[in-house]
Design a protein around this motif. Sequence first.
Motif, PDB file in Angstrom:
ATOM      1  N   GLU A  86      14.312  -1.493  -7.606  1.00 51.23           N
ATOM      2  CA  GLU A  86      14.742  -2.748  -6.972  1.00 51.23           C
ATOM      3  C   GLU A  86      16.125  -2.652  -6.345  1.00 51.23           C
ATOM      4  OE1 GLU A  86      15.457  -7.163  -8.613  1.00 51.23           O
ATOM      5  OE2 GLU A  86      13.563  -6.248  -9.204  1.00 51.23           O
ATOM      6  N   PRO A  87      17.121  -2.024  -6.985  1.00 48.03           N
ATOM      7  CA  PRO A  87      18.437  -1.909  -6.341  1.00 48.03           C
ATOM      8  C   PRO A  87      18.401  -1.086  -5.048  1.00 48.03           C
ATOM      9  CG  PRO A  87      18.625  -1.390  -8.681  1.00 48.03           C
ATOM     10  CD  PRO A  87      17.177  -1.544  -8.363  1.00 48.03           C
ATOM     11  N   LEU A  88      17.400  -0.270  -4.862  1.00 53.06           N
ATOM     12  CA  LEU A  88      17.296   0.529  -3.634  1.00 53.06           C
ATOM     13  C   LEU A  88      16.679  -0.262  -2.485  1.00 53.06           C
ATOM     14  CD1 LEU A  88      15.972   3.824  -5.257  1.00 53.06           C
ATOM     15  CD2 LEU A  88      18.308   3.333  -4.527  1.00 53.06           C
ATOM     16  N   GLY A  89      16.238  -1.469  -2.769  1.00 54.47           N
ATOM     17  CA  GLY A  89      15.643  -2.297  -1.730  1.00 54.47           C
ATOM     18  C   GLY A  89      14.141  -2.130  -1.612  1.00 54.47           C
ATOM     19  N   LEU A  90      13.546  -1.432  -2.502  1.00 51.87           N
ATOM     20  CA  LEU A  90      12.104  -1.251  -2.475  1.00 51.87           C
ATOM     21  C   LEU A  90      11.448  -2.370  -3.278  1.00 51.87           C
ATOM     22  CD1 LEU A  90      11.945   2.582  -3.111  1.00 51.87           C
ATOM     23  CD2 LEU A  90      11.735   1.408  -0.940  1.00 51.87           C
ATOM     24  N   LYS A  91      10.332  -2.848  -2.752  1.00 53.96           N
ATOM     25  CA  LYS A  91       9.632  -3.933  -3.422  1.00 53.96           C
ATOM     26  C   LYS A  91       8.193  -3.509  -3.690  1.00 53.96           C
ATOM     27  CE  LYS A  91      12.230  -7.508  -1.009  1.00 53.96           C
ATOM     28  NZ  LYS A  91      12.131  -8.595  -0.043  1.00 53.96           N
ATOM     29  N   GLU A  92       7.570  -4.238  -4.605  1.00 52.45           N
ATOM     30  CA  GLU A  92       6.175  -3.998  -4.924  1.00 52.45           C
ATOM     31  C   GLU A  92       5.317  -4.597  -3.811  1.00 52.45           C
ATOM     32  OE1 GLU A  92       3.274  -4.792  -8.715  1.00 52.45           O
ATOM     33  OE2 GLU A  92       5.434  -5.075  -8.934  1.00 52.45           O
ATOM     34  N   LEU A  93       4.215  -3.950  -3.474  1.00 52.07           N
ATOM     35  CA  LEU A  93       3.328  -4.462  -2.428  1.00 52.07           C
ATOM     36  C   LEU A  93       2.695  -5.774  -2.875  1.00 52.07           C
ATOM     37  CD1 LEU A  93       1.399  -1.281  -1.220  1.00 52.07           C
ATOM     38  CD2 LEU A  93       3.143  -2.538   0.017  1.00 52.07           C
ATOM     39  N   SER A  94       2.672  -6.738  -1.928  1.00 51.93           N
ATOM     40  CA  SER A  94       2.021  -8.004  -2.247  1.00 51.93           C
ATOM     41  C   SER A  94       0.587  -8.021  -1.727  1.00 51.93           C
ATOM     42  CB  SER A  94       2.814  -9.180  -1.659  1.00 51.93           C
ATOM     43  OG  SER A  94       2.964  -9.014  -0.267  1.00 51.93           O
ATOM     44  N   ILE A  95       0.318  -7.179  -0.742  1.00 52.13           N
ATOM     45  CA  ILE A  95      -1.042  -7.065  -0.223  1.00 52.13           C
ATOM     46  C   ILE A  95      -1.562  -5.678  -0.550  1.00 52.13           C
ATOM     47  CG2 ILE A  95      -0.750  -8.752   1.645  1.00 52.13           C
ATOM     48  CD1 ILE A  95      -0.264  -6.404   3.541  1.00 52.13           C
ATOM     49  N   PRO A  96      -2.860  -5.541  -0.736  1.00 49.94           N
ATOM     50  CA  PRO A  96      -3.377  -4.213  -1.069  1.00 49.94           C
ATOM     51  C   PRO A  96      -3.242  -3.254   0.108  1.00 49.94           C
ATOM     52  CG  PRO A  96      -5.171  -5.789  -0.808  1.00 49.94           C
ATOM     53  CD  PRO A  96      -3.897  -6.565  -0.688  1.00 49.94           C
ATOM     54  N   PRO A  97      -3.163  -1.976  -0.162  1.00 54.13           N
ATOM     55  CA  PRO A  97      -3.048  -1.010   0.927  1.00 54.13           C
ATOM     56  C   PRO A  97      -4.329  -0.997   1.769  1.00 54.13           C
ATOM     57  CG  PRO A  97      -3.276   0.124  -1.166  1.00 54.13           C
ATOM     58  CD  PRO A  97      -3.153  -1.325  -1.463  1.00 54.13           C
TER      59      PRO A  97
END
Length: 106
Positions: A86-97
């Motif tokens: 999270e501190p790197l600015g990466l987020k979990e996908l909210s939509i499936p790939p």
Amino acid sequence: MPEEPEQKREWRLRINYRAITQNMPFILFLAVLALIYIANSHLAEKKVRRINKLGREIKELKWEYLNVKSELMFRSKMSEVSRAVEPLGLKELSIPPQKIELQKTE
């Protein structure tokens, strides 16, 4: 009282220095066997102590392995990974790939 000197003389007769010198090789053989026996027991004790020390070390290493393994399992959970990046600015996908398919042109 006259019997005491006879007992002493009898004792001296039992110690026959000639017999001792004739049996000297056998006496030396017994002495060498005694030394070998003592050395063998010392070596065996030393090996037993080393085996016990290595057994304790194996137990400690096993505990450390289990601890590191459980820590890895905990940190590799998806929630922990997302919290770590999270501190790197990466987020979990909210939509499936989505799968991208290319059309072959002939």
